[in-house]
Design an enzyme around this catalytic site. Structure first.
Site, mmCIF file in Angstrom:
data_model
loop_
_atom_site.group_PDB
_atom_site.id
_atom_site.type_symbol
_atom_site.label_atom_id
_atom_site.label_comp_id
_atom_site.label_asym_id
_atom_site.label_seq_id
_atom_site.Cartn_x
_atom_site.Cartn_y
_atom_site.Cartn_z
ATOM 1 N N ARG A 163 22.109 36.320 10.163
ATOM 2 C CA ARG A 163 23.185 37.172 10.708
ATOM 3 C C ARG A 163 22.802 37.838 12.036
ATOM 4 N NH1 ARG A 163 23.833 38.632 5.201
ATOM 5 N NH2 ARG A 163 25.531 37.423 4.314
ATOM 6 N N LYS A 203 28.031 34.881 26.548
ATOM 7 C CA LYS A 203 28.736 33.784 25.873
ATOM 8 C C LYS A 203 27.723 32.773 25.342
ATOM 9 C CE LYS A 203 33.062 33.934 28.486
ATOM 10 N NZ LYS A 203 33.923 33.228 29.444
ATOM 11 N N GLU A 206 28.270 28.142 41.970
ATOM 12 C CA GLU A 206 28.542 29.444 41.340
ATOM 13 C C GLU A 206 28.096 30.574 42.276
ATOM 14 O OE1 GLU A 206 30.344 29.450 38.671
ATOM 15 O OE2 GLU A 206 30.069 27.373 38.021
ATOM 16 N N LYS A 228 28.124 39.026 39.292
ATOM 17 C CA LYS A 228 28.629 38.658 37.963
ATOM 18 C C LYS A 228 28.423 39.818 36.991
ATOM 19 C CE LYS A 228 28.918 35.464 34.169
ATOM 20 N NZ LYS A 228 28.637 34.214 33.510
ATOM 21 N N GLU A 269 36.655 39.519 28.575
ATOM 22 C CA GLU A 269 37.609 38.718 29.352
ATOM 23 C C GLU A 269 39.059 39.065 29.056
ATOM 24 O OE1 GLU A 269 36.187 34.719 29.923
ATOM 25 O OE2 GLU A 269 38.085 34.101 30.815
ATOM 26 N N ARG A 315 37.406 39.749 34.410
ATOM 27 C CA ARG A 315 36.414 38.684 34.174
ATOM 28 C C ARG A 315 37.011 37.311 34.459
ATOM 29 N NH1 ARG A 315 31.779 38.171 29.447
ATOM 30 N NH2 ARG A 315 30.936 36.231 30.227
ATOM 31 N N ASN A 335 36.679 32.577 36.934
ATOM 32 C CA ASN A 335 37.157 31.191 36.784
ATOM 33 C C ASN A 335 37.621 30.597 38.114
ATOM 34 O OD1 ASN A 335 36.739 31.128 34.018
ATOM 35 N ND2 ASN A 335 38.714 32.098 33.605
ATOM 36 N N HIS A 348 37.624 26.913 38.787
ATOM 37 C CA HIS A 348 37.344 26.191 37.542
ATOM 38 C C HIS A 348 38.559 25.462 36.978
ATOM 39 C CE1 HIS A 348 33.574 28.253 37.881
ATOM 40 N NE2 HIS A 348 33.107 27.670 36.798
ATOM 41 N N HIS A 378 37.782 21.745 36.454
ATOM 42 C CA HIS A 378 37.756 21.099 35.131
ATOM 43 C C HIS A 378 38.689 19.903 35.105
ATOM 44 C CE1 HIS A 378 36.338 25.032 33.018
ATOM 45 N NE2 HIS A 378 35.318 24.264 33.367
ATOM 46 N N HIS A 409 29.329 19.350 37.378
ATOM 47 C CA HIS A 409 30.174 20.529 37.183
ATOM 48 C C HIS A 409 30.252 21.328 38.494
ATOM 49 C CE1 HIS A 409 32.079 23.871 35.211
ATOM 50 N NE2 HIS A 409 31.116 24.671 35.597
HETATM 51 N N1 LIG Z 1 27.344 30.874 28.670
HETATM 52 C C1 LIG Z 1 27.965 30.830 29.830
HETATM 53 O O1 LIG Z 1 28.546 31.826 30.281
HETATM 54 C C2 LIG Z 1 27.953 29.565 30.627
HETATM 55 C C3 LIG Z 1 28.357 29.571 31.967
HETATM 56 C C4 LIG Z 1 28.270 28.375 32.683
HETATM 57 C C5 LIG Z 1 27.822 27.203 32.068
HETATM 58 N N2 LIG Z 1 27.464 27.246 30.759
HETATM 59 C C6 LIG Z 1 26.979 26.035 30.076
HETATM 60 O O2 LIG Z 1 25.793 25.607 30.758
HETATM 61 C C7 LIG Z 1 25.632 24.215 30.551
HETATM 62 C C8 LIG Z 1 25.213 23.576 31.841
HETATM 63 O O3 LIG Z 1 23.980 24.169 32.235
HETATM 64 P P1 LIG Z 1 23.011 23.477 33.285
HETATM 65 O O4 LIG Z 1 23.785 23.064 34.473
HETATM 66 O O5 LIG Z 1 21.855 24.372 33.432
HETATM 67 O O6 LIG Z 1 22.629 22.099 32.561
HETATM 68 P P2 LIG Z 1 21.401 21.646 31.622
HETATM 69 O O7 LIG Z 1 20.980 22.716 30.730
HETATM 70 O O8 LIG Z 1 21.848 20.362 31.011
HETATM 71 O O9 LIG Z 1 20.245 21.354 32.686
HETATM 72 C C9 LIG Z 1 20.420 20.359 33.654
HETATM 73 C C10 LIG Z 1 19.242 19.392 33.696
HETATM 74 O O10 LIG Z 1 18.139 20.033 34.311
HETATM 75 C C11 LIG Z 1 16.969 19.880 33.502
HETATM 76 N N3 LIG Z 1 16.113 21.018 33.796
HETATM 77 C C12 LIG Z 1 16.288 22.297 33.414
HETATM 78 N N4 LIG Z 1 15.417 23.088 34.030
HETATM 79 C C13 LIG Z 1 14.628 22.293 34.781
HETATM 80 C C14 LIG Z 1 13.549 22.545 35.669
HETATM 81 N N5 LIG Z 1 13.154 23.776 35.977
HETATM 82 N N6 LIG Z 1 12.959 21.474 36.264
HETATM 83 C C15 LIG Z 1 13.416 20.215 36.028
HETATM 84 N N7 LIG Z 1 14.462 19.924 35.244
HETATM 85 C C16 LIG Z 1 15.060 20.960 34.631
HETATM 86 C C17 LIG Z 1 17.508 19.801 32.112
HETATM 87 O O11 LIG Z 1 16.614 19.206 31.238
HETATM 88 C C18 LIG Z 1 18.759 18.947 32.326
HETATM 89 O O12 LIG Z 1 18.403 17.605 32.391
HETATM 90 C C19 LIG Z 1 26.944 23.686 29.989
HETATM 91 O O13 LIG Z 1 26.766 23.386 28.641
HETATM 92 C C20 LIG Z 1 27.912 24.860 30.160
HETATM 93 O O14 LIG Z 1 28.871 24.904 29.136
HETATM 94 C C21 LIG Z 1 27.502 28.394 30.032
#
Ligand SMILES: NC(=O)c1ccc[n+]([C@@H]2O[C@H](COP(=O)([O-])OP(=O)(O)OC[C@H]3O[C@@H](n4cnc5c(N)ncnc54)[C@H](O)[C@@H]3O)[C@@H](O)[C@H]2O)c1
Length: 349
Positions: free
Chosen positions: A110, A132, A174, A216, A226, A230, A234, A237, A241, A254
């Site tokens: 929990r 999130k 971003e 942010k 949100e 907030r 977007n 986005h 998307h 992305h």
């Molecule tokens: N929680 C939120 O508010 C929020 C906001 C935006 C995006 N997201 C989520 O984030 C995700 C995308 O995140 P991302 O773009 O970081 O992608 P990711 O986590 O898939 O990382 C991208 C790639 O980089 C590699 N990598 C990570 N750190 C590295 C490093 N220092 N050196 C070499 N390689 C490295 C990873 O293994 C992966 O292959 C999505 O699932 C999205 O939904 C969440």
């Protein structure tokens, strides 16, 4: 940078490490043996930054791993460590690892403490901050999730050294968005630092990350759940998307989609007479200088159709984030012909 953001009554300590600071030193200072078990979750790319002698679960990289199956693997790893309610999960990785480990922490017994150590630019400026958490399921992104802010977020910009070029640019979209939402100073700083940041100058990246976190952080503090402002985050986005969907999630990253979406939102605002043309041109130059494509080979009709299925509809209407100029943001539905025209200006058949 040392900052604390309070989200819906829960505080998150954010630390961006300076050149002189090390992750391991900070961890032993902040978390001297607290008695509870600690589990580190990383993917096989971020695992190179795991501190020595920690218990870890290393998963394969990529969005395909962001599901309930991996959450159960995290739970199993915690159980095999004998982790109790005083356990702490550390997420070391990009947005995939951070979102998933935070979700696992929110449901394990929990809720146990979670510390995020983001390793991609996107996760440093976006996914790690805001509370999130979640995983994908049934073809839907983040459809299972919770609001669960991390107690600590520790960012070491030096970890970006190994990040692939395209991933670095993905996070830059971003940063551009946050500068646009913030206003004049942030945009000038961005223009000045962008060339060196793209060459991975750590000091420039650190400054941009800190500014982005301030922007942010201050938005989500005002509106953690949100209900209002907030939604400005977007920006770009809704169009972005839709592009990702029209290109079957394989034709662009992305970040590329968000950068394109920002330009479409500004174009739509310009067509409506809301957005200053000089501002749209200024942002278009930043986007082009970052190296993002501004025209995609895609069907405008398919993109407009995808916009109609946006999950953030309110009373059946899609509300777009528009801007008059830097720092002046509004939410509004758009006439269909304006949507189509702005999309067409970013497509070639
Ligand atoms: N929680 C939120 O508010 C929020 C906001 C935006 C995006 N997201 C989520 O984030 C995700 C995308 O995140 P991302 O773009 O970081 O992608 P990711 O986590 O898939 O990382 C991208 C790639 O980089 C590699 N990598 C990570 N750190 C590295 C490093 N220092 N050196 C070499 N390689 C490295 C990873 O293994 C992966 O292959 C999505 O699932 C999205 O939904 C969440």
């Amino acid at each position: 940078m040392k900052r604390c953001f309070t989200l819906a009554g829960k505080s998150s300590d954010v630390r961006v490490l300076s050149k002189e600071e090390s992750l391991e030193a900070l961890l032993s200072e902040t978390f001297p043996d607290s008695g509870g078990a600690s589990l580190w979750i990383a993917d096989s790319n971020s695992a190179r930054y795991l501190p020595k002698h920690v218990h870890s679960l290393v998963i394969p990289p990529g969005e395909a791993e962001k599901g309930i199956k991996t959450v159960l693997a995290i739970v199993d790893a915690a159980l095999s460590l004998g982790a109790g309610r005083d356990a702490r999960f550390f997420a070391l990785g990009g947005g995939v690892v951070c979102d998933m480990a935070a979700f696992a922490a929110s449901v394990y017994m929990r809720g146990v403490d979670v510390v995020l150590v983001p390793t991609t630019l996107l996760s440093m400026v976006d996914a790690s901050i805001g509370g999130k958490s979640g995983v994908d399921h049934g073809g839907y992104k983040n459809i299972i999730g919770s609001f669960y802010p991390a107690s600590h977020i520790v960012i070491d910009p030096c970890m970006l050294e190994t990040l692939p070029e395209r991933e670095l640019k993905s996070g830059m979209a971003e940063i551009i968005k946050h500068a646009m939402l913030s206003g004049r100073d942030a945009m000038e700083e961005l223009k000045q630092l962008l060339p060196s940041a793209l060459k991975r100058d750590v000091a420039s990246l650190r400054q941009l990350i800190e500014r982005s976190l301030e922007v942010k952080g201050s938005i989500i503090e005002k509106d953690p759940l949100e209900k209002g402002i907030r939604a400005h985050l977007n920006l770009g986005h809704t169009f972005g998307h839709a592009l990702e969907s029209a290109l079957s999630f394989t034709g662009c990253t992305h970040g590329e989609a968000v950068a394109w979406g920002i330009l479409r939102a500004l174009k739509a605002g310009e067509l409506l007479g809301i957005t200053e043309s000089s501002y749209r041109a200024e942002v278009e130059k930043i986007v082009t200088d970052t190296g993002y494509p501004v025209i995609y080979k895609a069907s405008p009709e398919r993109i407009v159709h995808a916009i109609g299925s946006d999950k953030k509809k309110k009373r059946g209407e899609v509300h777009f984030v528009l801007q008059k100029r830097r720092g002046e943001t509004l939410l509004s539905p758009l006439p269909e012909e304006i949507i189509l025209e702005s999309v067409k200006s970013g497509c070639t058949q």
